[in-house]
Design a protein around this motif. Structure first.
Motif, mmCIF file in Angstrom:
data_model
loop_
_atom_site.group_PDB
_atom_site.id
_atom_site.type_symbol
_atom_site.label_atom_id
_atom_site.label_comp_id
_atom_site.label_asym_id
_atom_site.label_seq_id
_atom_site.Cartn_x
_atom_site.Cartn_y
_atom_site.Cartn_z
ATOM 1 N N THR A 57 0.839 -1.209 0.000
ATOM 2 C CA THR A 57 0.000 0.000 0.000
ATOM 3 C C THR A 57 0.870 1.254 0.000
ATOM 4 O OG1 THR A 57 -1.835 -1.155 1.047
ATOM 5 C CG2 THR A 57 -1.786 1.244 1.322
ATOM 6 N N ASP A 98 -3.612 -2.511 -5.783
ATOM 7 C CA ASP A 98 -2.943 -2.771 -4.501
ATOM 8 C C ASP A 98 -3.726 -3.896 -3.812
ATOM 9 O OD1 ASP A 98 -1.819 -2.665 -1.968
ATOM 10 O OD2 ASP A 98 -2.915 -0.842 -1.389
ATOM 11 N N THR A 99 -3.155 -5.105 -3.854
ATOM 12 C CA THR A 99 -3.911 -6.272 -3.387
ATOM 13 C C THR A 99 -3.686 -6.523 -1.893
ATOM 14 O OG1 THR A 99 -2.175 -7.925 -3.771
ATOM 15 C CG2 THR A 99 -3.533 -7.308 -5.675
HETATM 16 MG MG LIG Z 1 -2.079 -2.984 1.856
#
Ligand SMILES: [Mg+2]
Ligand SMILES: Nc1nc2c(ncn2[C@@H]2O[C@H](COP(=O)(O)OP(=O)(O)OP(=O)(O)O)[C@@H](O)[C@H]2O)c(=O)[nH]1
Length: 241
Positions: A57, A98-99
């Motif tokens: 992230t 963003d996984t």
């Molecule tokens: Mg994250």
């Protein structure tokens, strides 16, 4: 050669068709010009994969927002971040997925992550050997979802600012990257001096994708199933890295 093409500008944006009559094009140059015009903004889908807490992230934030977030929470499902970039005069949207690293927050989404993906970024934490060792599992998952070997992949060792805590030596990471045909970036989402380096991870991929002219046709074909392609120009590698 002759070609019948029914490309339209909304394909790359996921919208509906804007023209329905086939046109005939008689030269490669005409084809290129027409494709460039008709697909106004291409979108490159790049997924960021790796253990929870490695900084996926924060890295995607750094690339799309420029800053290091004060506080993050575990990602649930996926967060989309987009950045418009210009490469050799072409405007491109880099769409970063963003996984979630935590199994419970990702299991229902995994199929979506890999569908029509253009490039994959694998992230580990240089201060956590387990996150490096788990890369094998992430690569297996990726391969298990039929991601073509032609889809570019890069390896990112994050948190390099924590110099005294580094557990994963650079040469070990480099060997692993080489063995899997990936470029290695060691960086820090936190260190402002590394901003350029974080940017270059995504820009390098975007440049490679832009150089794959055939990507455009594949996407058109995939979305519409109506393209009759008789000639494909050879891809020119203009990636600066
Ligand atoms: Mg994250
Ligand atoms: N020192 C340092 N800390 C970082 C860096 N990148 C991220 N962090 C910290 O690591 C923690 C996890 O970061 P996230 O970006 O949320 O991790 P993630 O990989 O997205 O985790 P999931 O969403 O659970 O998969 C946070 O406390 C961040 O502040 C970095 O480059 N250096």
């Amino acid at each position: 050669f002759s070609l019948t093409v029914m490309a339209n500008e909304s394909l790359a944006n996921g919208g509906g068709p804007s023209q329905s009559k086939p046109r005939s094009l008689s030269s490669s140059a005409e084809l290129n010009a027409s494709m460039e015009r008709s697909v106004q903004t291409r979108i490159f889908k790049i997924i960021v994969i790796g253990d929870s807490n490695v900084g996926k992230t924060c890295l995607t934030f750094r690339f799309t927002g420029g800053s290091f977030p004060d506080k993050t929470e575990a990602t649930i499902g996926v967060d989309f971040r987009e950045k418009a970039v210009e490469i050799e005069g072409e405007k491109i949207k880099v769409q970063v997925w963003d996984t979630a690293g935590q199994e419970r927050f990702r299991k229902s989404m995994v199929e979506h992550y890999y569908r029509n993906v253009h490039a994959v970024v694998f992230v580990y934490d240089v201060t956590k050997m387990a996150s490096f060792e788990n890369l094998k599992t992430w690569i297996q998952e990726c391969n298990g979802h039929h991601v073509s070997p032609s889809v570019p992949r890069v390896l990112v060792g994050n948190k390099c600012d924590l110099v005294s805590q580094i557990q994963v030596p650079s040469n070990t990471a480099l060997k692993f990257a080489d063995a899997h045909n990936m470029l290695l970036f060691e960086t820090s989402a936190k260190d402002p001096k590394e901003t350029q380096n974080v940017e270059s991870i995504f820009m390098c991929l975007a440049c490679r994708l832009k150089a794959q002219k055939s990507l455009l046709y594949r996407d058109v074909e995939r979305e519409q199933g109506r393209l009759q392609l008789c000639h494909e120009p050879s891809p020119k590698n203009s990636c600066p890295c």
